[in-house]
Scaffold this motif. Structure first.
Motif, PDB file in Angstrom:
ATOM      1  N   ALA A 199       0.840  -1.210   0.000  1.00 35.78           N
ATOM      2  CA  ALA A 199       0.000   0.000   0.000  1.00 35.78           C
ATOM      3  C   ALA A 199       0.871   1.254   0.000  1.00 35.78           C
ATOM      4  N   ASP A 200       0.364   2.325  -0.627  1.00 30.82           N
ATOM      5  CA  ASP A 200       1.205   3.507  -0.828  1.00 30.82           C
ATOM      6  C   ASP A 200       1.441   4.326   0.439  1.00 30.82           C
ATOM      7  N   ARG A 201       0.569   4.210   1.419  1.00 29.61           N
ATOM      8  CA  ARG A 201       0.775   4.971   2.652  1.00 29.61           C
ATOM      9  C   ARG A 201       0.630   4.044   3.847  1.00 29.61           C
ATOM     10  N   PRO A 202       1.344   4.370   4.954  1.00 22.72           N
ATOM     11  CA  PRO A 202       1.375   3.432   6.091  1.00 22.72           C
ATOM     12  C   PRO A 202      -0.008   3.068   6.631  1.00 22.72           C
ATOM     13  N   HIS A 203      -0.952   4.014   6.633  1.00 26.79           N
ATOM     14  CA  HIS A 203      -2.235   3.646   7.242  1.00 26.79           C
ATOM     15  C   HIS A 203      -3.224   3.078   6.241  1.00 26.79           C
ATOM     16  N   ARG A 204      -2.739   2.795   5.034  1.00 28.58           N
ATOM     17  CA  ARG A 204      -3.581   2.000   4.123  1.00 28.58           C
ATOM     18  C   ARG A 204      -3.127   0.549   4.200  1.00 28.58           C
ATOM     19  N   GLY A 205      -3.990  -0.337   3.756  1.00 27.54           N
ATOM     20  CA  GLY A 205      -3.614  -1.747   3.720  1.00 27.54           C
ATOM     21  C   GLY A 205      -3.571  -2.400   5.084  1.00 27.54           C
ATOM     22  N   LEU A 206      -4.339  -1.843   6.043  1.00 26.65           N
ATOM     23  CA  LEU A 206      -4.428  -2.445   7.381  1.00 26.65           C
ATOM     24  C   LEU A 206      -5.815  -3.065   7.554  1.00 26.65           C
ATOM     25  N   THR A 207      -5.866  -4.132   8.340  1.00 25.43           N
ATOM     26  CA  THR A 207      -7.134  -4.831   8.531  1.00 25.43           C
ATOM     27  C   THR A 207      -7.361  -5.075  10.017  1.00 25.43           C
ATOM     28  N   TYR A 208      -8.608  -4.876  10.432  1.00 24.09           N
ATOM     29  CA  TYR A 208      -9.002  -5.005  11.845  1.00 24.09           C
ATOM     30  C   TYR A 208      -9.566  -6.408  12.036  1.00 24.09           C
ATOM     31  N   LEU A 209      -9.008  -7.169  12.956  1.00 25.52           N
ATOM     32  CA  LEU A 209      -9.556  -8.508  13.185  1.00 25.52           C
ATOM     33  C   LEU A 209      -9.435  -8.966  14.630  1.00 25.52           C
ATOM     34  N   MET A 210     -10.147 -10.078  14.880  1.00 27.97           N
ATOM     35  CA  MET A 210     -10.208 -10.624  16.241  1.00 27.97           C
ATOM     36  C   MET A 210      -9.562 -12.009  16.226  1.00 27.97           C
ATOM     37  N   PHE A 211      -8.842 -12.338  17.290  1.00 26.49           N
ATOM     38  CA  PHE A 211      -8.230 -13.673  17.324  1.00 26.49           C
ATOM     39  C   PHE A 211      -8.229 -14.239  18.738  1.00 26.49           C
ATOM     40  N   ASP A 212      -8.035 -15.578  18.768  1.00 28.71           N
ATOM     41  CA  ASP A 212      -8.088 -16.322  20.028  1.00 28.71           C
ATOM     42  C   ASP A 212      -6.701 -16.324  20.660  1.00 28.71           C
ATOM     43  N   LEU A 213      -6.603 -15.882  21.902  1.00 26.22           N
ATOM     44  CA  LEU A 213      -5.295 -15.829  22.555  1.00 26.22           C
ATOM     45  C   LEU A 213      -4.762 -17.223  22.883  1.00 26.22           C
ATOM     46  N   ARG A 214      -5.630 -18.243  22.762  1.00 26.38           N
ATOM     47  CA  ARG A 214      -5.167 -19.604  23.040  1.00 26.38           C
ATOM     48  C   ARG A 214      -5.022 -20.420  21.758  1.00 26.38           C
ATOM     49  N   ALA A 215      -5.104 -19.738  20.619  1.00 24.76           N
ATOM     50  CA  ALA A 215      -4.967 -20.450  19.341  1.00 24.76           C
ATOM     51  C   ALA A 215      -3.527 -20.929  19.165  1.00 24.76           C
ATOM     52  N   PRO A 216      -3.337 -22.007  18.399  1.00 21.67           N
ATOM     53  CA  PRO A 216      -1.966 -22.457  18.098  1.00 21.67           C
ATOM     54  C   PRO A 216      -1.184 -21.323  17.440  1.00 21.67           C
ATOM     55  N   GLY A 217       0.064 -21.150  17.846  1.00 23.53           N
ATOM     56  CA  GLY A 217       0.907 -20.099  17.264  1.00 23.53           C
ATOM     57  C   GLY A 217       0.957 -18.836  18.096  1.00 23.53           C
ATOM     58  N   VAL A 218       0.085 -18.714  19.143  1.00 21.68           N
ATOM     59  CA  VAL A 218       0.100 -17.528  20.010  1.00 21.68           C
ATOM     60  C   VAL A 218       0.951 -17.833  21.246  1.00 21.68           C
ATOM     61  N   THR A 219       1.932 -16.986  21.517  1.00 24.31           N
ATOM     62  CA  THR A 219       2.678 -17.089  22.763  1.00 24.31           C
ATOM     63  C   THR A 219       2.423 -15.815  23.566  1.00 24.31           C
ATOM     64  N   VAL A 220       1.946 -15.984  24.778  1.00 23.75           N
ATOM     65  CA  VAL A 220       1.655 -14.835  25.638  1.00 23.75           C
ATOM     66  C   VAL A 220       2.738 -14.751  26.711  1.00 23.75           C
ATOM     67  N   ARG A 221       3.454 -13.624  26.751  1.00 25.30           N
ATOM     68  CA  ARG A 221       4.481 -13.468  27.778  1.00 25.30           C
ATOM     69  C   ARG A 221       4.102 -12.308  28.692  1.00 25.30           C
ATOM     70  N   PRO A 222       3.707 -12.620  29.935  1.00 25.95           N
ATOM     71  CA  PRO A 222       3.335 -11.538  30.851  1.00 25.95           C
ATOM     72  C   PRO A 222       4.527 -10.606  31.103  1.00 25.95           C
ATOM     73  N   VAL A 223       4.215  -9.320  31.263  1.00 25.75           N
ATOM     74  CA  VAL A 223       5.233  -8.315  31.552  1.00 25.75           C
ATOM     75  C   VAL A 223       4.845  -7.632  32.856  1.00 25.75           C
ATOM     76  N   GLY A 224       5.741  -7.634  33.822  1.00 22.53           N
ATOM     77  CA  GLY A 224       5.447  -6.969  35.094  1.00 22.53           C
ATOM     78  C   GLY A 224       5.310  -5.467  34.885  1.00 22.53           C
ATOM     79  N   ARG A 225       4.341  -4.888  35.559  1.00 21.93           N
ATOM     80  CA  ARG A 225       4.122  -3.446  35.397  1.00 21.93           C
ATOM     81  C   ARG A 225       4.770  -2.673  36.533  1.00 21.93           C
ATOM     82  N   LEU A 226       4.740  -1.373  36.395  1.00 21.31           N
ATOM     83  CA  LEU A 226       5.287  -0.490  37.426  1.00 21.31           C
ATOM     84  C   LEU A 226       4.610  -0.739  38.781  1.00 21.31           C
ATOM     85  N   ASP A 227       3.344  -1.124  38.743  1.00 26.91           N
ATOM     86  CA  ASP A 227       2.630  -1.361  39.994  1.00 26.91           C
ATOM     87  C   ASP A 227       2.790  -2.802  40.485  1.00 26.91           C
ATOM     88  N   GLY A 228       3.702  -3.550  39.851  1.00 25.79           N
ATOM     89  CA  GLY A 228       3.985  -4.900  40.323  1.00 25.79           C
ATOM     90  C   GLY A 228       2.997  -5.944  39.867  1.00 25.79           C
TER      91      GLY A 228
END
Lengths: 395, 390
Positions: B178-207
């Motif tokens: 696409a000719d500009r960065p904000h073209r050619g983007l698609t909005y979608l929903m996905f399963d966080l437990r689907a195969p191929g998803v790795t979730v790595r928790p990150v500790g926050r400032l509030d612990g």
């Protein structure tokens, strides 16, 4: 809930804006500050024709009996255009005489209000800090109990009011607590720095006014003469300390009416502050778009943009405080509006001066006419400290 | 001009108040940013939903009450005044749902919204990437066409509560040419437990561990989980941010309740004269925010849409929230740092809740679009100042 101005209220504001835009207000402000009020008084005559000074006067006294929202709309426009003169004090004097009549002392109202409403009598008012110290007076003017008071709720103004809920303090009988909130106190306009406040308060533009009302203790008088005039930090705000003359009324009704007047003065001053701030922002945005440095408009720099954005935030959050206070007329809301609008306008002045740079620090630039108003308005008719105390119900 | 509520709105208030009085837990739930607290808050969502209080402004067919914006404001006032738990489903309810109402087909809404209303599915937002924060259009995670759907590749980060959530919504690059960065983007929903998803928790400032980064490697998304047309993701996402910063993300009720707590704290700690003005400013700010929102709601009810003025709102509340909590900590003196767990107890906040709220408030000027970006929007779209280099 319909917390927006009616079309009629909006149109009223626009018509005042058009009237004042067509007039040369900067020239009027400058000559007023130089002690030549001719142009300013001509402007007042136009505003009187438009009904501005009749707004807070009941129909029974030849006024429009409009509501506090209309007063807020009008005073915002006067602030935007920097109109000189005791507009706040005229509104407050109208409220004082009306409240006095509601409390059984109708003679002064009958005698003086028609002249105020028509604009024939330019009126100012002095209420010393030593008066109006009671914190227990219930919210006055909120019951519609008087047959003579057109500014009390439910009294319609055919000309300016569209809905029944428009712009009058709603009745809150027996609500106790916050609705019977403490009345403001201690608010005469403050003189310039270094000037001690004596037992008698200063009155704005008493040298120009045809009528100066003075409250001292529990007495209301028509001042005899005005004494020497002192120019404040804003040359167009001129103060005198008028001496007491003819006694109009005395007693607890005067004290209560003075407190009531002070509440209207808070609202009107907040509105004027908002208007001053809006103009300071408008003029500064216009300047930032055309002033070029480093080969580009300074308004494209984030440091400039963000300061202007913050100024807009301050003003846009002060605006609902103002109209909310006009509707509820509770002391806490009036004080909040006074703080919000006063601080936002003063912040706008600081921003306007900084972004204009050196040219902003000149008298010849018309910006100066608004720059010098912001701080005195922030402090007049209730300092921020006093208003913040009121917000917390402290005395 | 009128600030009063109708009799129907007051009836609604009374009904909400009565329900909340009967149901709000007497003891505070554990923090919703922990695994244990997340589960407890999910159960609270179900309790709300059982009596149709979880999404009052939604249509009835998705679990709501069809409440208009004024009744929504009334509900929120009552909710926070009652000291009710935080909303673990807020990202779904405030960010995804408005997008679905604006851009999704009925089939998709009917599939997604009811389980969101009950808390059965809790949603996380997957927008930011390591190299795409404020400059969101610089995102590089891809969705590649595959029969019947799309395959996701890339990395998302700073995803709130993704460590425990079920599903996520985000924008992905589907047309790298696409000719500009904000073209050619698609909005979608996905399963966080689907195969191929790795979730790595990150500790926050509030612990708290509930923040996460997401690694996506060939994650399959069926066509039915694309929102709107492929390639329209930017436009759709921007309509969501309008909602996020506008009326829905922070209700006035939240700050009215906080300001009242602050005044009680000020009184309980001896009405410190030196801090009085700041306490008053918290009261004034909450009232200003309430009235500003009432004005916005009145315009909205008259047919206006929420536009760039939602940026005024976002900067205001995020800075207000920090100032309010700083004042509370100053009222508490030096002891707040050692105060224990927060939460609501015996009808009052524990001191620790102020410390917890303070740490949370510090994130406000950053999330939902940094305040720098908001001020740029205010300056350019509301004041008409020229665009420049950021």
């Amino acid at each position: 809930m319909r917390f927006r101005l009616t079309d009629e209220q909006r149109d009223f504001g626009r018509s005042l804006d058009a009237l004042l835009t067509a007039a040369d207000t900067p020239a009027a402000i400058r000559s007023w500050g130089a002690g030549d009020p001719g142009r300013g008084l001509a402007l007042w005559a136009r505003l009187a024709e438009a009904g501005v000074f009749a707004l807070a006067v009941p129909q029974a006294y030849e006024g429009a009996g409009a509501g506090s929202v209309e007063v807020a709309v009008a005073l915002t426009e006067l602030g935007r255009h920097g109109v000189p003169g005791p507009a706040v004090e005229t509104v407050a004097a109208s409220a004082l005489l009306t409240e006095l009549a509601r409390r059984g002392e109708a003679d002064p109202a009958e005698r003086l209000l028609p002249g105020i409403a028509s604009g024939e009598t330019v009126t100012t008012l002095a209420i010393p800090a030593s008066t109006a110290t009671s914190t227990s007076t219930p919210s006055p003017g909120a019951g519609g109990t008087s047959g003579t008071s057109g500014t009390t709720p439910g009294t319609p103004s055919a000309r300016l009011r569209a809905g029944a809920a428009s712009g009058t303090p709603p009745p809150r009988p027996g609500a106790g607590g916050t609705s019977a909130s403490p009345a403001p106190r201690g608010f005469g306009p403050r003189p310039g720095r270094g000037e001690a406040v004596d037992s008698t308060a200063y009155a704005l533009d008493a040298d120009v006014a045809g009528l100066t009302l003075v409250v001292a203790g529990d007495e209301l008088r028509i001042a005899r003469g005005h004494g020497p005039v002192r120019v404040s930090a804003d040359p167009a705000r001129r103060f005198a300390r008028p001496g007491g003359g003819e006694l109009l009324a005395a007693g607890p009704a005067v004290v209560a009416a003075a407190e009531h007047a002070a509440r209207w003065a808070m609202l009107a001053t907040a509105a004027q502050s908002l208007g001053v701030g809006l103009t300071l922002l408008d003029r500064t945005v216009a300047y930032a778009k055309q002033r070029t440095q480093f080969g580009t408009a300074i308004g494209s720099f984030q440091a400039v943009k963000h300061r202007l954005a913050d100024t807009l935030i301050g003003l846009e959050f002060a605006r609902p405080l103002l109209f909310g206070a006009a509707l509820t007329f509770e002391s806490t809301d009036l004080a909040a509006a006074k703080v919000g609008a006063g601080e936002a306008a003063y912040a706008a002045a600081r921003t306007a001066l900084q972004i204009h740079g050196a040219v902003g620090y000149t008298e010849e630039l018309d910006l100066s006419l608004w720059l010098r108003k912001a701080r005195p308005l922030r402090d007049a008719w209730g300092t921020p400290s006093r208003c913040r105390a009121l917000v917390l119900g402290a005395s | 001009m009128d600030l009063t509520h109708t009799a129907q709105e007051e009836d609604f208030r009374a009904e909400a108040r009565a329900w909340l009085r009967a149901h709000v837990p007497a003891e505070p739930l554990p923090s919703l940013e922990t695994e244990e607290g997340f589960a407890a808050h999910r159960a609270w969502e179900a309790e709300l939903a059982a009596d149709r209080w979880s999404v009052v402004s939604w249509p009835e067919r998705y679990g709501g009450r069809g409440a208009d914006v004024f009744r929504w404001l009334v509900f929120e006032e009552e909710y926070y005044a009652a000291g009710a738990p935080g909303r673990v489903s807020q990202n779904g309810i405030n960010l995804l749902a408005p997008t679905l109402f604006d851009h999704a087909a009925e089939e998709q809404r009917a599939r997604v919204l009811p389980s969101m209303a009950t808390g059965e599915v809790v949603w996380a937002q997957a927008w930011s990437e390591p190299e795409a924060g404020s400059d969101l259009a610089a995102l590089s995670s891809r969705a590649v066409r595959t029969p019947g759907g799309w395959l996701l590749y890339g990395q998302k980060t700073w995803s709130s509560r993704a460590a425990f959530a079920d599903r996520a919504f985000g924008i992905f690059r589907t047309d790298p040419a696409a000719d500009r960065p904000h073209r050619g983007l698609t909005y979608l929903m996905f399963d966080l437990r689907a195969p191929g998803v790795t979730v790595r928790p990150v500790g926050r400032l509030d612990g708290k561990p509930a923040f996460a980064e997401l690694f996506l490697d060939e994650v399959f998304v069926p066509d039915e989980d694309v929102i709107g047309a492929p390639g329209q993701g930017w436009r759709i996402a921007m309509s969501t941010t309008g909602n996020e910063r506008g009326l829905t993300l922070r209700s006035p009720g939240r700050f009215l309740a906080a300001a009242e707590r602050l005044v009680r704290l000020w009184r309980a700690t001896g009405e410190d004269r030196g801090l009085r003005d700041r306490v008053a400013d918290a009261v004034i700010g909450a009232r200003a925010y309430q009235l500003f929102t009432a004005a916005g709601a009145s315009r909205f009810a008259a047919g206006a849409t929420i536009g760039a003025e939602s940026s005024l709102n976002k900067v205001f509340w995020s800075e207000y929230d920090i100032a309010l909590h700083e004042t509370a900590l100053d009222l508490l003196g030096g002891e707040w740092a050692e105060s224990g767990a927060g939460g609501w107890s015996d009808g009052e906040w524990a001191d620790g809740a102020w410390a917890e709220g303070f740490l949370f408030s510090l994130a406000g000027p950053i999330y939902a679009g940094t305040n720098e970006i908001q001020r740029d929007i205010i300056a350019e779209r509301l004041l008409g100042l020229p665009k420049g280099r950021r």
